[in-house]
Design an enzyme around this catalytic site. Structure first.
Site, PDB file in Angstrom:
ATOM      1  N   GLU A 182       0.903  -1.145   0.296  1.00 44.37           N
ATOM      2  CA  GLU A 182       0.008   0.016  -0.003  1.00 44.37           C
ATOM      3  C   GLU A 182       0.940   1.379  -0.088  1.00 44.37           C
ATOM      4  O   GLU A 182       1.887   1.149   0.711  1.00 44.37           O
ATOM      5  CB  GLU A 182      -0.845   0.030   1.506  1.00 44.37           C
ATOM      6  N   GLU A 234     -13.622   5.327  -0.064  1.00 43.81           N
ATOM      7  CA  GLU A 234     -14.500   4.307   0.867  1.00 43.81           C
ATOM      8  C   GLU A 234     -15.349   5.009   1.556  1.00 43.81           C
ATOM      9  O   GLU A 234     -15.116   5.719   2.825  1.00 43.81           O
ATOM     10  CB  GLU A 234     -13.422   3.558   1.550  1.00 43.81           C
ATOM     11  N   LYS A 237     -16.570   4.628   5.375  1.00 50.45           N
ATOM     12  CA  LYS A 237     -15.586   4.704   6.571  1.00 50.45           C
ATOM     13  C   LYS A 237     -16.139   6.206   7.241  1.00 50.45           C
ATOM     14  O   LYS A 237     -16.732   6.895   6.649  1.00 50.45           O
ATOM     15  CB  LYS A 237     -14.008   4.818   6.087  1.00 50.45           C
ATOM     16  N   GLU A 242      -9.396   8.758   5.831  1.00 52.45           N
ATOM     17  CA  GLU A 242      -9.804   7.228   5.488  1.00 52.45           C
ATOM     18  C   GLU A 242     -10.531   7.224   4.497  1.00 52.45           C
ATOM     19  O   GLU A 242     -10.610   6.200   3.791  1.00 52.45           O
ATOM     20  CB  GLU A 242      -9.988   6.487   6.782  1.00 52.45           C
TER      21      GLU A 242
END
Length: 263
Positions: A182, A234, A237, A242
């Site tokens: 990542e 996302e 989240k 994040e």
């Protein structure tokens, strides 16, 4: 790349039958899929019962995979938080709390010639300490050089990678390669640090750097396999960065464009 759930680590370590069942369910059942790596857990915290179980869980899963006739490297994905010393890169060592387990993991990887997966985020290094970490150094945008013995570093990404390499050498894995499982930069959620412009700059400069350089200064002839985090924002989240590491939004529109250098 396929990973096991963190919470399954202790069961994988204590029950070889469970490891065999996991392999049959998630690998053998898909004969037409090519798996590059199997990672046991992602960023498991040290010290913890899960961390202590990692070496045996990796051993059991590896044995289960080999028993099927498949050849798939088994690893785990570490957080940079387990680095006790990371500067200069040659001084890289794991924390005291993680050293024993990482020694066992390094021995397993060294014996089997498997890589260690590492999540490398110059963003967190910079955002956590902007007074001492230069933005341009984190962004691949400086001509300044950080000298470390005979090696020269022009970006934080390679410096972080090589600190992990140095820690592995000290832990008994001198030939273990690194796969960057990542890396990324958020496009929102942290003021003027996490912006679309900065995320686009980081990822595209990363792509260009990896295209030009075969590897890091410590491993210059090893192509550094690297995965961008993340494909999508996302939206389930919590609010903050994040949610905002994606190259695409959940509706499939681009957050920013990634330019892949011509081969």
């Amino acid at each position: 790349m396929l990973g096991t759930l963190n919470e399954d680590t202790t069961k994988l370590a204590s029950d070889p039958t469970y490891a065999a069942t996991w392999v049959n369910t998630n690998i053998v059942a898909y004969p037409n899929i090519t798996f590059s790596y199997i990672t046991v857990g992602n960023e498991i915290a040290f010290p913890s019962d899960l961390a202590s179980a990692l070496p045996q869980a990796m051993t059991n899963l590896d044995a289960a995979i080999k028993s099927t006739g498949r050849k798939i490297p088994v690893s785990t994905a570490i957080s940079f938080a387990i680095m006790g010393v990371s500067y200069p890169p040659s001084a890289g060592t794991f924390t005291n709390d993680s050293a024993s387990v990482m020694g066992s993991i390094a021995a397993f990887l060294e014996t089997n010639q498997y890589p260690l997966c590492a999540n490398i985020y110059p963003y967190f290094a910079y955002s956590g300490n902007p007074a001492d970490v230069r933005f341009e150094y984190a962004m691949f945008n400086t001509s300044d050089v950080v000298q470390d013995g005979d090696l020269q570093y022009k970006n934080l990404f390679f410096a972080m990678v090589d600190s992990v390499v140095s820690a592995l050498e000290k832990a008994g894995g001198p030939n273990v390669q690194i796969v960057v499982s990542e890396t990324g930069w958020p496009s929102a959620g942290n003021g003027d640090i996490a912006t679309v412009k900065n995320a686009e700059m980081y990822i595209n400069n990363l792509m260009g750097t990896l295209f030009i350089n075969e590897g890091s200064p410590k491993r210059p002839r090893h192509n550094l396999e690297t995965y961008i985090f993340a494909m999508y924002n996302e939206n389930l989240k919590p609010d903050g960065t994040e949610r905002n590491f994606g190259v695409y939004r959940p509706d499939l529109t681009e957050v920013y464009h990634v330019y892949f250098p011509d081969n």
